[in-house]
Design a protein around this motif. Structure first.
Motif, PDB file in Angstrom:
ATOM      1  N   ALA A 129       0.610  -0.822   0.319  1.00  0.00           N
ATOM      2  CA  ALA A 129       0.269  -0.045   0.231  1.00  0.00           C
ATOM      3  C   ALA A 129       1.015   1.096   0.706  1.00  0.00           C
ATOM      4  CB  ALA A 129      -0.208  -0.314   1.333  1.00  0.00           C
ATOM      5  N   GLY A 130       0.586   2.224  -0.486  1.00  0.00           N
ATOM      6  CA  GLY A 130       1.313   3.247  -0.853  1.00  0.00           C
ATOM      7  C   GLY A 130       1.973   3.650  -1.345  1.00  0.00           C
ATOM      8  N   GLY A 131       3.006   2.559  -2.317  1.00  0.00           N
ATOM      9  CA  GLY A 131       3.546   2.318  -3.611  1.00  0.00           C
ATOM     10  C   GLY A 131       3.954   3.628  -4.250  1.00  0.00           C
ATOM     11  N   ARG A 132       2.467   4.412  -4.819  1.00  0.00           N
ATOM     12  CA  ARG A 132       3.008   4.959  -5.819  1.00  0.00           C
ATOM     13  C   ARG A 132       2.895   6.345  -4.726  1.00  0.00           C
ATOM     14  NH1 ARG A 132      -2.213   4.907 -10.267  1.00  0.00           N
ATOM     15  NH2 ARG A 132      -0.443   2.647 -10.736  1.00  0.00           N
ATOM     16  N   ARG A 133       2.114   6.642  -3.985  1.00  0.00           N
ATOM     17  CA  ARG A 133       1.759   7.930  -2.777  1.00  0.00           C
ATOM     18  C   ARG A 133       4.002   8.091  -2.850  1.00  0.00           C
ATOM     19  NH1 ARG A 133      -2.389   6.616   0.321  1.00  0.00           N
ATOM     20  NH2 ARG A 133      -0.983   5.770   1.234  1.00  0.00           N
ATOM     21  N   LEU A 134       3.898   7.088  -2.004  1.00  0.00           N
ATOM     22  CA  LEU A 134       5.599   7.872  -1.866  1.00  0.00           C
ATOM     23  C   LEU A 134       6.402   7.600  -3.125  1.00  0.00           C
ATOM     24  CD1 LEU A 134       6.096   4.923   1.783  1.00  0.00           C
ATOM     25  CD2 LEU A 134       5.662   7.175   1.231  1.00  0.00           C
ATOM     26  N   LEU A 135       5.914   7.142  -3.752  1.00  0.00           N
ATOM     27  CA  LEU A 135       7.462   7.214  -5.297  1.00  0.00           C
ATOM     28  C   LEU A 135       6.547   8.847  -5.873  1.00  0.00           C
ATOM     29  CD1 LEU A 135       9.347   5.370  -6.630  1.00  0.00           C
ATOM     30  CD2 LEU A 135       7.280   5.592  -8.863  1.00  0.00           C
ATOM     31  N   LEU A 136       5.347   9.643  -5.666  1.00  0.00           N
ATOM     32  CA  LEU A 136       5.647  10.569  -5.879  1.00  0.00           C
ATOM     33  C   LEU A 136       5.568  11.676  -5.259  1.00  0.00           C
ATOM     34  CD1 LEU A 136       1.700  10.439  -7.362  1.00  0.00           C
ATOM     35  CD2 LEU A 136       4.144  10.486  -8.717  1.00  0.00           C
ATOM     36  N   LEU A 196       5.224  13.246   4.749  1.00  0.00           N
ATOM     37  CA  LEU A 196       5.721  12.642   5.636  1.00  0.00           C
ATOM     38  C   LEU A 196       5.570  11.393   6.407  1.00  0.00           C
ATOM     39  CD1 LEU A 196       7.645  10.204   3.422  1.00  0.00           C
ATOM     40  CD2 LEU A 196       9.977  11.742   5.077  1.00  0.00           C
ATOM     41  N   LEU A 197       5.514  12.100   7.124  1.00  0.00           N
ATOM     42  CA  LEU A 197       5.298  10.887   9.052  1.00  0.00           C
ATOM     43  C   LEU A 197       3.687  10.567   8.458  1.00  0.00           C
ATOM     44  CD1 LEU A 197       5.989  11.776  12.163  1.00  0.00           C
ATOM     45  CD2 LEU A 197       3.759  10.689  12.057  1.00  0.00           C
ATOM     46  N   LEU A 198       2.641  11.698   8.748  1.00  0.00           N
ATOM     47  CA  LEU A 198       1.082  11.601   7.998  1.00  0.00           C
ATOM     48  C   LEU A 198       0.892  10.538   6.499  1.00  0.00           C
ATOM     49  CD1 LEU A 198      -0.103  13.971   8.765  1.00  0.00           C
ATOM     50  CD2 LEU A 198       0.516  12.733  10.804  1.00  0.00           C
ATOM     51  N   MET A 199       1.783  10.517   5.874  1.00  0.00           N
ATOM     52  CA  MET A 199       1.561   9.453   4.232  1.00  0.00           C
ATOM     53  C   MET A 199       1.826   7.953   5.161  1.00  0.00           C
ATOM     54  SD  MET A 199       3.119  11.949   1.938  1.00  0.00           S
ATOM     55  CE  MET A 199       3.190  10.253   0.825  1.00  0.00           C
ATOM     56  N   GLY A 200       3.157   8.294   5.553  1.00  0.00           N
ATOM     57  CA  GLY A 200       4.138   7.311   6.458  1.00  0.00           C
ATOM     58  C   GLY A 200       2.734   6.181   6.911  1.00  0.00           C
ATOM     59  N   VAL A 201       1.663   7.539   7.832  1.00  0.00           N
ATOM     60  CA  VAL A 201       0.426   6.072   8.792  1.00  0.00           C
ATOM     61  C   VAL A 201      -0.096   5.514   7.757  1.00  0.00           C
ATOM     62  CG1 VAL A 201      -1.148   6.806  10.247  1.00  0.00           C
ATOM     63  CG2 VAL A 201       1.181   7.569  10.942  1.00  0.00           C
ATOM     64  N   LEU A 202      -0.414   6.437   7.109  1.00  0.00           N
ATOM     65  CA  LEU A 202      -1.382   5.872   5.917  1.00  0.00           C
ATOM     66  C   LEU A 202      -0.667   4.488   5.116  1.00  0.00           C
ATOM     67  CD1 LEU A 202      -3.150   8.920   5.151  1.00  0.00           C
ATOM     68  CD2 LEU A 202      -4.156   7.132   6.445  1.00  0.00           C
ATOM     69  N   SER A 203       0.077   4.382   4.916  1.00  0.00           N
ATOM     70  CA  SER A 203       1.017   3.565   4.470  1.00  0.00           C
ATOM     71  C   SER A 203       0.885   1.699   5.141  1.00  0.00           C
ATOM     72  CB  SER A 203       2.429   3.614   3.381  1.00  0.00           C
ATOM     73  OG  SER A 203       1.425   4.661   2.667  1.00  0.00           O
ATOM     74  N   ALA A 204       1.519   2.466   6.206  1.00  0.00           N
ATOM     75  CA  ALA A 204       2.021   1.178   7.140  1.00  0.00           C
ATOM     76  C   ALA A 204       1.116   0.706   7.860  1.00  0.00           C
ATOM     77  CB  ALA A 204       3.120   1.627   8.503  1.00  0.00           C
ATOM     78  N   ARG A 238       4.736  -3.561   8.482  1.00  0.00           N
ATOM     79  CA  ARG A 238       3.885  -2.243   8.926  1.00  0.00           C
ATOM     80  C   ARG A 238       5.525  -1.589  10.126  1.00  0.00           C
ATOM     81  NH1 ARG A 238      -1.372  -3.297  11.897  1.00  0.00           N
ATOM     82  NH2 ARG A 238      -2.010  -2.054  10.942  1.00  0.00           N
ATOM     83  N   GLU A 239       5.748  -2.534  11.040  1.00  0.00           N
ATOM     84  CA  GLU A 239       6.570  -1.511  11.898  1.00  0.00           C
ATOM     85  C   GLU A 239       7.482  -1.540  11.474  1.00  0.00           C
ATOM     86  OE1 GLU A 239       4.817  -4.227  12.695  1.00  0.00           O
ATOM     87  OE2 GLU A 239       3.313  -3.600  14.684  1.00  0.00           O
ATOM     88  N   VAL A 240       8.868  -2.379   9.943  1.00  0.00           N
ATOM     89  CA  VAL A 240       9.860  -2.126   9.310  1.00  0.00           C
ATOM     90  C   VAL A 240       9.766  -0.822   8.777  1.00  0.00           C
ATOM     91  CG1 VAL A 240      10.976  -2.699   7.653  1.00  0.00           C
ATOM     92  CG2 VAL A 240      10.840  -4.098   9.741  1.00  0.00           C
ATOM     93  N   LEU A 241       8.272  -0.962   8.186  1.00  0.00           N
ATOM     94  CA  LEU A 241       8.555   0.287   7.542  1.00  0.00           C
ATOM     95  C   LEU A 241       7.342   1.739   7.662  1.00  0.00           C
ATOM     96  CD1 LEU A 241       7.056   1.663   4.395  1.00  0.00           C
ATOM     97  CD2 LEU A 241       4.554   0.899   4.906  1.00  0.00           C
ATOM     98  N   LEU A 242       7.111   1.591   8.823  1.00  0.00           N
ATOM     99  CA  LEU A 242       6.888   3.170   9.495  1.00  0.00           C
ATOM    100  C   LEU A 242       8.132   3.570  10.433  1.00  0.00           C
ATOM    101  CD1 LEU A 242       5.442   4.743  11.164  1.00  0.00           C
ATOM    102  CD2 LEU A 242       4.399   3.506  12.710  1.00  0.00           C
ATOM    103  N   LEU A 243       9.202   2.648  10.316  1.00  0.00           N
ATOM    104  CA  LEU A 243      10.195   2.882  11.674  1.00  0.00           C
ATOM    105  C   LEU A 243      11.537   3.844   9.921  1.00  0.00           C
ATOM    106  CD1 LEU A 243      12.579   0.740  13.633  1.00  0.00           C
ATOM    107  CD2 LEU A 243      13.251   1.778  11.509  1.00  0.00           C
ATOM    108  N   VAL A 244      11.242   2.508   8.981  1.00  0.00           N
ATOM    109  CA  VAL A 244      12.058   3.735   7.639  1.00  0.00           C
ATOM    110  C   VAL A 244      11.077   4.870   7.855  1.00  0.00           C
ATOM    111  CG1 VAL A 244      12.874   3.869   5.228  1.00  0.00           C
ATOM    112  CG2 VAL A 244      13.043   1.522   7.321  1.00  0.00           C
ATOM    113  N   ILE A 245      10.122   5.134   7.379  1.00  0.00           N
ATOM    114  CA  ILE A 245       9.434   6.251   6.963  1.00  0.00           C
ATOM    115  C   ILE A 245       9.404   7.315   8.053  1.00  0.00           C
ATOM    116  CG2 ILE A 245       7.042   7.851   6.766  1.00  0.00           C
ATOM    117  CD1 ILE A 245       7.038   5.023   5.003  1.00  0.00           C
ATOM    118  N   LEU A 246      10.169   6.747   9.562  1.00  0.00           N
ATOM    119  CA  LEU A 246       9.912   8.052  10.538  1.00  0.00           C
ATOM    120  C   LEU A 246      11.504   7.946  11.319  1.00  0.00           C
ATOM    121  CD1 LEU A 246       7.946   6.835  14.127  1.00  0.00           C
ATOM    122  CD2 LEU A 246       7.826   8.424  12.941  1.00  0.00           C
ATOM    123  N   ALA A 247      12.301   7.616  10.447  1.00  0.00           N
ATOM    124  CA  ALA A 247      13.277   7.643  10.395  1.00  0.00           C
ATOM    125  C   ALA A 247      13.520   9.102   9.191  1.00  0.00           C
ATOM    126  CB  ALA A 247      14.079   6.666   9.999  1.00  0.00           C
TER     127      ALA A 247
END
Length: 735
Positions: free
Chosen positions: A489-496, A552-560, A568-577
């Protein structure tokens, strides 16, 4: 906390609440607190009550107390006069079968779309010492000490004309919604007209009259333009605050005076909000009624009609004076017509005109969207702190703009690391609460991601600001690619968003051809406009890093949230960093001198109108419609987008109109925020006036009035057919 647990089941709803809370904390609460605290500390950071003690000092006390007294007197007289004039207009339009009712209604709204000092300017043009009426027609002269337009009486006069429109909108809406059966019952029992008005109609109008009086009191105390133009030897607190900053460069004095001004305005705002709203004045019973009551007795009807037409004639005369003044060669000396001032305005003032329009257009949807989200949360959701959210969202319009302006300068001139840390922790805690399970897992993800973000931040010195942003954009782009490959989920959103982050630096190269094209043109309006387009392009891509980190943080929440298992924890950890690194890039939240501080001030000042419009509209919609959508399986964001949003579309348009109008005519909140690069047209009007360019000021004012009217007309035209299907646009929602 159970209410929040229910809300957190829908991440979009939780994100909406977080966005509103962060915006209000950063741009409403924090600047007000900075202003209040700064009034008690000197430049060395030591506690100092010197400016407050002046009110009790034998030397400074009489002057300080007189200024405070004059401020209150001006506010009370302007509020009383404005409410009275507004009532006369409303009663004549609703109940007196007024000929030309629509024209009167439109003319009554003109002061709301004009600059804050247009009435003061026109009053001086007509009734000043060299005024068209006083000097040219009547041949009057004003020796030293004579009573002229300058002073308390002139100030109250222009304040009444400037703000009575608000009272008119409020009272007209109340008169149209009164149940006529109550007055008919009193008449059938033999009561006379005056007795019915005194015992039935007037008590039912008490909420509107009290609300109008209190609102006009706050507006007149907060106004800066009219006191600077026409107060003469009378000083009020708003102009004293401005002079403390612009003339004395003493921010502690300005902050102390702001605290003094904040007390009566905040008290009145609280009275209006809690006392009047809690009293019961029920006039809409749900039973069928016989329609509006119309006055047929001539001794009642004609005085209202005559007074209304007299005020309309006065308003028309005042605005004709502004228009004519913009074409006069030298007002007071040579009243001949000339286009010289318009030519000069478009030559040297095109930057401020374009800047104001561009920033107003950008800020308007932001304010309206935030207002609708706040209104939806306040009306449709139950959670602890809902009243605080509603109160804070309206606070930006209740306190004087000068207080907010000073607070913005103090808060965002050299960075706000403490605020950035607070906002990051708040958003990060929300993110881990929505995605991770168990407090151990949440704290672990938060600690590891924050440490990684601090490590990324350490690379900024080696890579430089541009290289660091390219690194973050590459990281986000890579995360998006991985998500797309995994069909996550959210791959295209993060890409853009990764591409968008890369545009932070690349936008300089995109804007360079516009700069070259502008330089190739000859001196003039077109060259300035083309050159400014380059800066306008950069505004879209060079958002403050802290804002980018929040997005970016809020987008990460929706994607994770859409992931399953440990991913989901790994994805959120990377985006939070990555978000943490962005949040603290450079000097966090150093906004003064940038267009974003003006955008924030615009949004804060117009947010209350959008919230009120949304609340009024949502309260008229049966909740069962949305409940049916939820029963059929739709989540909150789908219901809001597909069901609620179309139903509140008229309120959105009303919010757009009010917000854009307020942005184009704002002065007090942004007078301290303009910079050599980002100029606002109302500040240019004030500058021209201070230099004696009265005709230039009139030309600017005329342009704003016609431009805002044209923009509103265009908005009505584009949405007219759609709005007719939904009951039309009721602009009293914004009031």
């Amino acid at each position: 906390m159970g209410e929040f647990a229910l809300m957190f089941r829908d991440p979009v709803l939780a994100v909406g609440l977080a966005v509103c809370a962060v915006f209000l904390a950063a741009f409403v609460i924090y600047p007000i607190l900075r202003t209040a605290v700064n009034g008690f500390f000197d430049a060395q950071g030591r506690l100092s009550l010197g400016y407050f003690s002046r009110y009790f000092d034998a030397y400074y006390g009489p002057l300080s107390r007189r200024i405070f007294r004059d401020t209150l007197v001006m506010g009370l007289l302007a509020a009383g006069g404005g409410t009275l004039v507004g009532f006369i207009f409303a009663y004549a339009v609703v109940r007196c079968r007024l000929p030309g009712r629509r024209a009167v209604h439109l003319l009554a709204l003109v002061p709301t779309v004009s600059p804050p000092f247009a009435i003061a300017l026109s009053s001086i043009l007509l009734f000043g010492r060299n005024g068209l009426v006083t000097r040219k027609l009547l041949g009057m002269s004003f020796p030293q000490g004579a009573n002229d337009i300058y002073g308390m009486d002139g100030l109250v006069f222009v304040q009444v004309i400037t703000f009575f429109s608000v009272s008119y909108l409020i009272l007209r809406a109340m008169l149209e919604r009164l149940d006529p059966s109550m007055e008919e019952a009193a008449r059938s029992m033999g009561a006379g007209k005056l007795h019915i008005f005194r015992t039935v109609t007037l008590p039912l109008l008490v909420p509107g009259l009290a609300g109008s009086f209190l609102l006009l009191f706050v507006e007149s105390l907060a106004d800066l333009g009219n006191p600077l133009f026409i107060a003469g030897n009378v000083t009020v607190l708003s102009s004293q605050i401005f002079l403390a900053v612009a003339g004395e460069y003493d921010y502690q004095k300005a902050s102390a005076l702001a605290v003094v001004l904040l007390l009566p305005t905040l008290i009145v705002f609280l009275v209006q909000r809690y006392y009047v709203s809690r009293r019961s004045y029920i006039s809409v019973t749900g039973k069928p009624t016989g329609g509006l009551i119309e006055e047929r007795e001539g001794w009642i009807r004609w005085p209202f009609i005559v007074l209304t037409y007299a005020f309309c004639l006065l308003i028309l005369l005042l605005y004709i004076a502004v228009i004519y003044g913009s074409f006069s060669r030298a007002w007071g000396i040579d009243f001949g017509l000339s286009l010289e001032w318009w030519r000069q305005m478009f030559t040297r003032g095109i930057e401020s005109i374009l800047d104001t329009t561009y920033l107003s257009v950008l800020a308007t949807p932001v304010a309206v969207l935030l207002g609708m989200v706040v209104a939806f949360l306040v009306v449709r959701k139950r959670f602890t702190g809902k009243e605080t959210l509603d109160f804070t969202s309206n606070l930006g319009g209740a306190i004087p703009g000068t207080i907010l302006g000073i607070g913005f300068v103090l808060a965002f001139s050299t960075g706000a690391l403490g605020l950035a840390v607070f906002l990051y922790v708040l958003l990060a805690l929300l993110a881990v609460s929505l995605v991770c399970r168990g407090w151990a897992g949440r704290l672990g993800v938060l600690a590891v991601s924050t440490a990684a973000g601090v490590g990324l931040k350490a690379l900024e010195r080696r890579l430089g600001p541009g290289g660091f942003l390219y690194l973050i954009s590459a990281l986000v782009f890579l995360i998006g690619l991985v998500q797309l490959a995994r069909r996550g989920a959210g791959g295209r959103r993060l890409l853009l968003f990764g591409v968008y982050l890369a545009m932070f630096e690349a936008s300089d190269y995109l804007a360079w051809p516009l700069v070259l094209a502008g330089r190739a043109l000859g001196p003039g309006v077109l060259r300035n406009a083309v050159t400014q387009l380059a800066d306008y392009l950069k505004v879209l891509f060079k958002l403050p890093p802290a804002v980018l980190g929040s997005i970016l943080l809020l987008m990460g929440v929706l994607s994770a949230r859409a992931e399953r298992g440990r991913g989901r924890e790994v994805l959120l950890l990377v985006i939070l960093a990555a978000a943490c690194g962005l949040f603290f890039a450079g000097s966090p939240l150093t906004l003064v001198g940038t267009p974003y501080i003006i955008l924030a001030a615009f949004a804060v000042r117009s947010l209350p109108a959008s919230v009120r419009a949304g609340v009024a509209s949502l309260q008229q919609i049966d909740p069962s419609i949305e409940e049916a959508s939820a029963i059929l399986g739709a989540d909150a964001q789908y219901t809001f987008r597909k069901v609620t949003l179309p139903l509140i579309l008229p309120a959105i348009v009303a919010g757009l109109i009010f917000s854009f109008t307020r942005h184009m005519t704002s002065l007090s909140a942004i007078i301290f925020l303009v910079s050599p690069r980002w100029r606002i047209v109302t500040a240019s009007i004030l500058s021209e006036w201070e230099q004696g360019g009265i005709s230039m000021a009139a030309a600017y004012s005329t342009l704003i009035i016609f431009f805002v009217l044209a923009a509103i007309s265009l908005l009505y035209f584009l949405t007219g057919r759609m709005m007719r299907r939904r009951g039309g646009i009721d602009i009293t929602w914004g009031a």
